[in-house]
Design an enzyme around this catalytic site. Structure first.
Site, PDB file in Angstrom:
ATOM      1  N   CYS A 198     -29.689  15.990 -22.899  1.00 15.34           N
ATOM      2  CA  CYS A 198     -31.038  15.524 -23.210  1.00 15.34           C
ATOM      3  C   CYS A 198     -31.420  14.362 -22.291  1.00 15.34           C
ATOM      4  O   CYS A 198     -30.687  13.374 -22.180  1.00 15.34           O
ATOM      5  CB  CYS A 198     -31.117  15.073 -24.665  1.00 15.34           C
ATOM      6  N   CYS A 223     -26.889  24.727 -25.394  1.00 19.88           N
ATOM      7  CA  CYS A 223     -26.154  25.199 -26.572  1.00 19.88           C
ATOM      8  C   CYS A 223     -26.092  26.723 -26.613  1.00 19.88           C
ATOM      9  O   CYS A 223     -25.056  27.312 -26.943  1.00 19.88           O
ATOM     10  CB  CYS A 223     -26.813  24.658 -27.836  1.00 19.88           C
ATOM     11  N   CYS A 256      -2.232   5.371   0.336  1.00 24.90           N
ATOM     12  CA  CYS A 256      -3.107   6.033   1.308  1.00 24.90           C
ATOM     13  C   CYS A 256      -2.738   7.508   1.438  1.00 24.90           C
ATOM     14  O   CYS A 256      -1.599   7.848   1.792  1.00 24.90           O
ATOM     15  CB  CYS A 256      -2.992   5.343   2.665  1.00 24.90           C
ATOM     16  N   ASN A 301      -5.372   4.204  -5.995  1.00 27.39           N
ATOM     17  CA  ASN A 301      -5.808   4.362  -4.618  1.00 27.39           C
ATOM     18  C   ASN A 301      -6.649   5.646  -4.548  1.00 27.39           C
ATOM     19  O   ASN A 301      -6.891   6.294  -5.567  1.00 27.39           O
ATOM     20  CB  ASN A 301      -4.605   4.425  -3.676  1.00 27.39           C
ATOM     21  N   THR A 302      -7.059   6.036  -3.378  1.00 23.10           N
ATOM     22  CA  THR A 302      -7.956   7.179  -3.245  1.00 23.10           C
ATOM     23  C   THR A 302      -7.252   8.510  -3.518  1.00 23.10           C
ATOM     24  O   THR A 302      -6.043   8.637  -3.393  1.00 23.10           O
ATOM     25  CB  THR A 302      -8.583   7.215  -1.847  1.00 23.10           C
ATOM     26  N   ASN A 335       0.835  -1.194   0.000  1.00 21.28           N
ATOM     27  CA  ASN A 335       0.000   0.000   0.000  1.00 21.28           C
ATOM     28  C   ASN A 335       0.876   1.252   0.000  1.00 21.28           C
ATOM     29  O   ASN A 335       1.315   1.721   1.038  1.00 21.28           O
ATOM     30  CB  ASN A 335      -0.926  -0.008   1.221  1.00 21.28           C
ATOM     31  N   PHE A 336       1.081   1.786  -1.193  1.00 18.94           N
ATOM     32  CA  PHE A 336       1.839   3.036  -1.359  1.00 18.94           C
ATOM     33  C   PHE A 336       0.912   4.146  -1.830  1.00 18.94           C
ATOM     34  O   PHE A 336       1.324   5.030  -2.574  1.00 18.94           O
ATOM     35  CB  PHE A 336       2.970   2.851  -2.370  1.00 18.94           C
TER      36      PHE A 336
END
Length: 463
Positions: A385, A351, A134, A199-200, A131-132
């Protein structure tokens, strides 16, 4: 039936759907429940020296009737003793030997990495994810994204891990960086077997207007957290594509970010992922969503004639080009299908105010009309639309001409001066500025037809 099973860098699972390292994989109870429901694998909530978390940990971005369009958390890694987690990993593997159990790890020193890798292997984990990524709490202690943002440090730690690893090693990358391919290449140089991303994203999802504090609020205060959920999928897909296309990465990729349905998963696979990880959707709707995911993926493969996942891994990559390589002779314009139009006139408003004034309103009808001579084919009207296929983008060129910006540049056929005749919008009709005055207050109201004289395209262009 198609074969959904995968072999991801040596990690086998019955399907490509894994739970990401997060609260849904905090315990053996949850992982077993997920496997029993049909998930193919799980990345255990990150193990390390147990943390102490705060109370009030999640926040979200809601969009109209959609809850948790974006999700934010300030929760850290596992707060449970390592021995408890390892014991449960061992138990899960005994009951589900054919499912993938990956131990997510985060520690600091070389010795700690050696120790926790060995213990995870002894517990029976099929693989390890470093885990690099967080972006809160742990990075302040020199771990998580603090490592992922420093390719040389990342490479060194991967090398430490590979000194003792006997099972596949996946490096999880942070999106909080200018170029995600840099840490991806560092992971390869360090000897990693695969990468996972994203990751986040470091974020603040909102501010309480009365307490003047960011969400989630902890005793009147707050902090930045990690952002995920459906809203991050476009960012995840782009970074996935960048790594999958880079000639010096060349590693299996586990795709993460905004995956909620089988279609989301297929998009990740088409851009190079050979497994996918899910977190927010499981937290929102529960483990049961896997049934729709697997059945949808199976039917897609049947419809396309794919026998295995690997038949379409990266299949969209050849069609992802640099902007300068796109065909500038390709031409589409909008077409409003009157029989489907409900007269909401959102296309006109979008538009008129946000694009190229290529739609007009006519007396006696609420169905807008495309001014084809002024339509640049931007797609905005079809996107706003609310009726599916009411507005289509129809091709106007015959498909025989193909000229790119790169080719025009090489031919010295591009604008080079501020008022160059070669400017793309040089001869494009634009209303006079003063024509806007008073127009907004007389805009058509719901249920009322706007009354004014019909103006022809020729008149509009010449005025």
């Amino acid at each position: 039936m198609p074969d959904l099973s995968i072999n991801f860098a040596g990690i086998k699972s019955p399907n490509p759907f894994w739970l990401a390292s997060a609260p849904p994989t905090n315990s053996g109870y949850q992982v077993m429940k997920a496997f029993d429901a049909g998930w193919g694998g799980a990345v255990w909530k990150t193990l390390g020296v147990p943390v102490v978390n705060v109370s009030s940990r999640y926040g979200s971005v809601n969009y109209r009737d959609k809850r948790m369009m974006g999700f934010n958390n300030i929760e850290l890694i596992s707060d449970r003793p390592l021995s408890d987690n390892l014991r449960e990993i061992e138990e899960v593997k005994k009951r589900f030997p054919n499912h993938a159990v990956i131990a997510s790890l985060m520690v600091q020193s070389r010795q700690e990495w050696h120790d926790i890798v060995r213990q995870s292997q002894e517990a029976g984990a099929d693989g390890i994810e470093l885990n690099f990524g967080c972006p809160h709490g742990m990075c302040e202690r020199g771990m998580g994204s603090a490592v992922g943002q420093e390719p040389e440090v990342l490479q060194t730690i991967v090398e430490w891990v590979m000194e003792v690893a006997k099972i596949p090693v996946i490096v999880k990358l942070t999106p909080n960086i200018s170029d995600i391919t840099e840490p991806a290449m560092a992971a390869r140089r360090g000897g990693a077997d695969a990468i996972s991303l994203i990751n986040t994203i470091q974020s603040i999802v909102g501010v309480d207007l009365d307490l003047f504090a960011p969400y989630p609020i902890v005793d009147g205060k707050g902090s930045n957290g990690g952002y995920c959920g459906p809203a991050v999928k476009p960012i995840a897909l782009n970074m996935l594509k960048n790594c999958a296309q880079h000639p010096d990465v060349r590693l299996p990729i586990s795709g993460i970010g905004g995956i909620e349905t089988w279609r989301d998963a297929v998009e990740h696979i088409l851009l190079g992922a050979s497994s996918v990880q899910v977190c927010t959707a499981a937290m929102h709707y529960g483990f049961g969503i896997i049934r729709e995911m697997t059945s949808g993926l199976e039917q897609y493969m049947v419809d396309k004639g794919f026998n295995t996942i690997y038949d379409f891994v990266g299949k969209a990559l050849p069609n992802v080009l640099h902007w300068e390589d796109l065909n500038m002779k390709y031409k589409v314009t909008a077409n409003i299908h009157e029989e489907k139009c409900i007269g909401c006139q959102l296309c006109y408003t979008a538009c008129e105010d946000g694009a190229h004034q290529a739609i007009k309103l006519n007396a006696g009808t609420r169905v807008p009309e495309i001014i084809e001579a002024n339509c640049v084919g931007c797609n905005l009207c079809s996107l706003v639309c609310p009726v599916e296929d009411c507005i289509t983008m129809d091709r106007k060129d015959d498909g025989t001409a193909h000229v790119t910006w790169k080719e025009r540049t090489e031919a010295n056929d591009i604008p080079t001066e501020f008022n160059d005749e070669k400017a793309g919008g040089r001869h494009h009709w634009v209303p006079e500025p003063a024509a806007a005055l008073g127009k907004e207050k007389h805009k058509t109201l719901p249920g009322k037809a706007r009354q004014f004289e019909k103006v022809t395209v020729t008149q509009e262009v010449t005025e």
